[in-house]
Motif scaffolding. Sequence first.
Motif, short mmCIF file in Angstrom:
data_model
loop_
_atom_site.label_atom_id
_atom_site.label_comp_id
_atom_site.label_asym_id
_atom_site.label_seq_id
_atom_site.Cartn_x
_atom_site.Cartn_y
_atom_site.Cartn_z
N GLY A 63 6.07 14.44 7.99
CA GLY A 63 7.16 13.44 8.04
C GLY A 63 8.40 14.13 8.84
O GLY A 63 8.42 15.33 9.10
N LEU A 104 -0.08 20.42 7.82
CA LEU A 104 -1.32 19.64 7.55
C LEU A 104 -0.86 18.48 7.05
O LEU A 104 0.23 17.92 6.31
CB LEU A 104 -1.76 20.39 6.14
N ALA A 136 6.59 8.53 7.27
CA ALA A 136 6.94 7.10 7.00
C ALA A 136 8.24 6.79 7.92
O ALA A 136 8.30 5.48 8.65
CB ALA A 136 7.70 6.77 5.59
N ASP A 160 11.70 1.77 11.26
CA ASP A 160 12.94 1.41 11.96
C ASP A 160 13.57 2.25 12.42
O ASP A 160 14.07 2.13 13.69
CB ASP A 160 13.76 0.49 10.95
N LYS A 219 16.43 3.97 11.82
CA LYS A 219 17.95 4.28 11.79
C LYS A 219 18.41 5.52 11.36
O LYS A 219 18.00 6.23 10.26
CB LYS A 219 18.33 3.16 10.55
N THR A 255 -5.84 15.69 7.78
CA THR A 255 -6.16 16.55 6.82
C THR A 255 -5.59 16.61 5.79
O THR A 255 -4.17 16.49 5.56
CB THR A 255 -5.96 18.06 7.55
N VAL A 276 -4.25 17.14 2.05
CA VAL A 276 -4.41 18.38 1.02
C VAL A 276 -4.72 17.87 -0.35
O VAL A 276 -4.20 16.86 -0.82
CB VAL A 276 -3.01 19.16 1.30
N GLY A 296 6.57 13.33 1.26
CA GLY A 296 7.10 11.85 1.21
C GLY A 296 6.83 11.08 -0.05
O GLY A 296 6.43 11.67 -1.10
N TRP A 335 0.91 12.70 -6.48
CA TRP A 335 -0.12 13.65 -6.32
C TRP A 335 0.55 14.91 -6.36
O TRP A 335 -0.03 15.96 -7.24
CB TRP A 335 -0.89 13.52 -4.79
N ASN A 379 9.32 -4.47 2.54
CA ASN A 379 10.34 -3.52 3.09
C ASN A 379 10.75 -4.30 4.31
O ASN A 379 10.47 -5.43 4.44
CB ASN A 379 9.61 -2.37 3.57
N ASP A 393 11.95 13.03 0.74
CA ASP A 393 11.87 12.00 -0.30
C ASP A 393 11.07 12.23 -1.54
O ASP A 393 11.31 11.82 -2.53
CB ASP A 393 11.37 10.67 0.43
N GLY A 394 9.95 12.68 -1.34
CA GLY A 394 8.83 13.01 -2.29
C GLY A 394 9.21 13.80 -3.36
O GLY A 394 8.66 13.65 -4.43
C1 LIG Z 1 9.09 0.28 6.09
C2 LIG Z 1 10.20 1.54 6.31
C3 LIG Z 1 11.21 1.67 6.79
C4 LIG Z 1 12.19 2.50 6.51
N1 LIG Z 1 13.37 2.46 7.62
C5 LIG Z 1 13.97 3.59 7.65
C6 LIG Z 1 15.16 3.65 8.48
O1 LIG Z 1 15.38 2.85 9.23
N2 LIG Z 1 16.20 5.04 8.19
C7 LIG Z 1 15.76 6.16 7.34
O2 LIG Z 1 16.70 6.89 7.36
N3 LIG Z 1 14.80 5.97 6.62
C8 LIG Z 1 13.98 4.87 6.73
N4 LIG Z 1 12.84 4.78 5.85
C9 LIG Z 1 12.37 5.87 4.89
C10 LIG Z 1 12.21 7.00 5.63
O3 LIG Z 1 10.98 6.70 6.30
C11 LIG Z 1 11.85 8.28 4.83
O4 LIG Z 1 13.18 8.66 4.02
C12 LIG Z 1 11.54 9.43 5.37
O5 LIG Z 1 10.58 9.50 6.09
C13 LIG Z 1 11.32 10.67 4.50
O6 LIG Z 1 10.74 11.53 5.03
P1 LIG Z 1 9.79 12.75 4.44
O7 LIG Z 1 9.57 13.79 5.39
O8 LIG Z 1 10.46 13.22 3.03
O9 LIG Z 1 8.27 11.79 4.02
P2 LIG Z 1 7.45 11.16 4.93
O10 LIG Z 1 8.17 10.64 6.11
O11 LIG Z 1 6.96 9.91 3.99
O12 LIG Z 1 6.45 12.21 5.20
C14 LIG Z 1 5.59 12.60 4.44
C15 LIG Z 1 4.13 12.60 5.14
O13 LIG Z 1 3.37 13.55 4.08
C16 LIG Z 1 2.15 13.02 4.40
N5 LIG Z 1 1.31 13.53 3.12
C17 LIG Z 1 1.45 12.98 1.96
N6 LIG Z 1 0.66 13.73 1.11
C18 LIG Z 1 -0.16 14.41 1.71
C19 LIG Z 1 -1.13 15.23 1.31
N7 LIG Z 1 -1.61 15.36 0.20
N8 LIG Z 1 -1.87 16.03 2.26
C20 LIG Z 1 -1.41 15.63 3.65
N9 LIG Z 1 -0.43 14.98 4.07
C21 LIG Z 1 0.34 14.26 3.17
C22 LIG Z 1 2.10 11.65 4.55
O14 LIG Z 1 1.01 11.14 5.17
C23 LIG Z 1 3.41 11.61 5.28
O15 LIG Z 1 2.98 11.66 6.80
C24 LIG Z 1 11.85 3.75 5.91
C25 LIG Z 1 10.82 3.82 5.18
C26 LIG Z 1 9.77 2.74 5.43
C27 LIG Z 1 8.50 2.66 4.57
#
Ligand SMILES: Cc1cc2nc3c(=O)[nH]c(=O)nc-3n(C[C@H](O)[C@H](O)[C@H](O)COP(=O)(O)OP(=O)(O)OC[C@H]3O[C@@H](n4cnc5c(N)ncnc54)[C@H](O)[C@@H]3O)c2cc1C
Length: 458
Positions: free
Chosen positions: A17, A36, A45, A50, A52, A159, A161, A191, A197, A273, A429-430
Amino acid sequence: MSAERSAVWDAVIVGAGPAGLFAARALAGKLRVLVLEEKGRTGGAGAMTDGKLNLSPHIGLDLSELGMTEAEAEERIARVDEVFLEHGADRTLYGVDAERIGWWLDRVSWVRHRTAKGFWDITLLPARQRHMGTDLAHRVVARMTEAFRGKGVAFSLRTRVTDIRRCDDGRFLVRSAKGEFLSRYVLAAPGREGAYWFREVARAIGARTRYGAIDIGCRVEVAQAVYDEITQVLYDPKFLFVTPTHGDRTRTFCTNPGGRVRVEMRNGYRLVNGDALKRRKTPNSNFAILNTVSMTEPIQDTTEMGRKVMEFANFWGGGDSLVVQRWGDLTAGRRSRPETFHSAALGYDKMVPTLSPGPGVTPGDISYAYPGRIVDNLRDSLLLLSRVIPGVAHPSTTVYVPEIKFYDTKYETDRYLETNVPNLFVSGDGVGKSRGIVGAALNGMLAAEGILRKEGKG
Ligand SMILES: Cc1cc2nc3c(=O)[nH]c(=O)nc-3n(C[C@H](O)[C@H](O)[C@H](O)COP(=O)(O)OP(=O)(O)OC[C@H]3O[C@@H](n4cnc5c(N)ncnc54)[C@H](O)[C@@H]3O)c2cc1C
């Protein structure tokens, strides 16, 4: 075993992400990095949604959780923004017209007042914003991924994890369905989807966690004409409320002008959403109203609480459905029904929802499907908002539940997001460190800096 799997890595990043990608970018060319990712694509996500970009230190980031000053966050956000622009994000910037923003701030200040019922408290938080759009954000992410790959980052997609173990020599053994990887550092950026998990995995290797607050709310859909005046100035206007009935804090979140209400599947449950395309607009706009809920005694597990709320709302929708209700029905104390959902007599023909009743979306009564206090807060917040933007409380306004943001597990970390387990870093976020794309990207950069500092390369 492929070279990729047998190699020993300097850093393995779990999740591609924004947090994982920006960390990879910062480490590229300096360390041997493997990302991975469970899905068949990068971007998490944020990529397929979107897009933004909220360019404010007060949105999508918790400065006290990060131990960061506003000035430092501003400077880091500017760097994140530059990277998105470099890879083709739309350059249009919202939230910069000081005169029109001033007009809105003035209007909001007139609504804030004391009544016999309580204090009507509403605040508008202006911010600079960009919008990539669901249809274009993935291209920006694809360009980034290629660029980082070109700088030496290895990606292993599809992949998942399954486990992370700490070896006696301090390195990590990262297990996946495709094989095992040894690494000196692990940066977990799973995320919201992977939060639960990872919490179990992190605890098993001794990472200290605590429960944080969870955001529970609903998605509101209105005719675009109602919300247009403000979204032309502030693409994703952030209104903060203190609700008069309970004195709770709520806020608007994730506004999508000309957008669509969407179903988000999570662990077999349906959540609501919203998003918007860049090139094709609907006649509606949608936004969430979120309540921040903390728990103390006797139960603190906000993740489990959120899961139960989600499960019950889906149950009330007929087993596996969202519940959707017209504002006119909610205020009249009756459920919404398929046969009257578009009734002209009730004024419901004024706005045709983008996610209409059908399989997975059941007209019903959110006051049965959802915790009472959250429904009270929704009513109060929407009424407060209607004093600033009158049309939002039109009977045709449509409310969907459940909308829940699972970023409630907090990790004890240092300033560079290293946990109490040496060389285990967390981001995004996660792990409760961000609530949006820009915040997650900033986290990833910060954790990468932490790793480089330990390597004497910072
Ligand atoms: C419908 C929707 C609309 C959104 N619109 C906006 C917006 O307009 N603006 C904004 O700022 N935010 C928006 N968000 C929120 C935004 O997407 C998240 O805040 C952001 O993506 C968080 O980034 P991250 O890298 O922490 O996690 P994520 O983007 O969730 O990425 C985490 C990644 O880890 C991977 N993963 C998880 N567990 C494992 C595992 N065990 N092994 C391997 N891979 C794994 C997942 O597949 C995922 O690809 C939106 C979210 C959604 C669902």
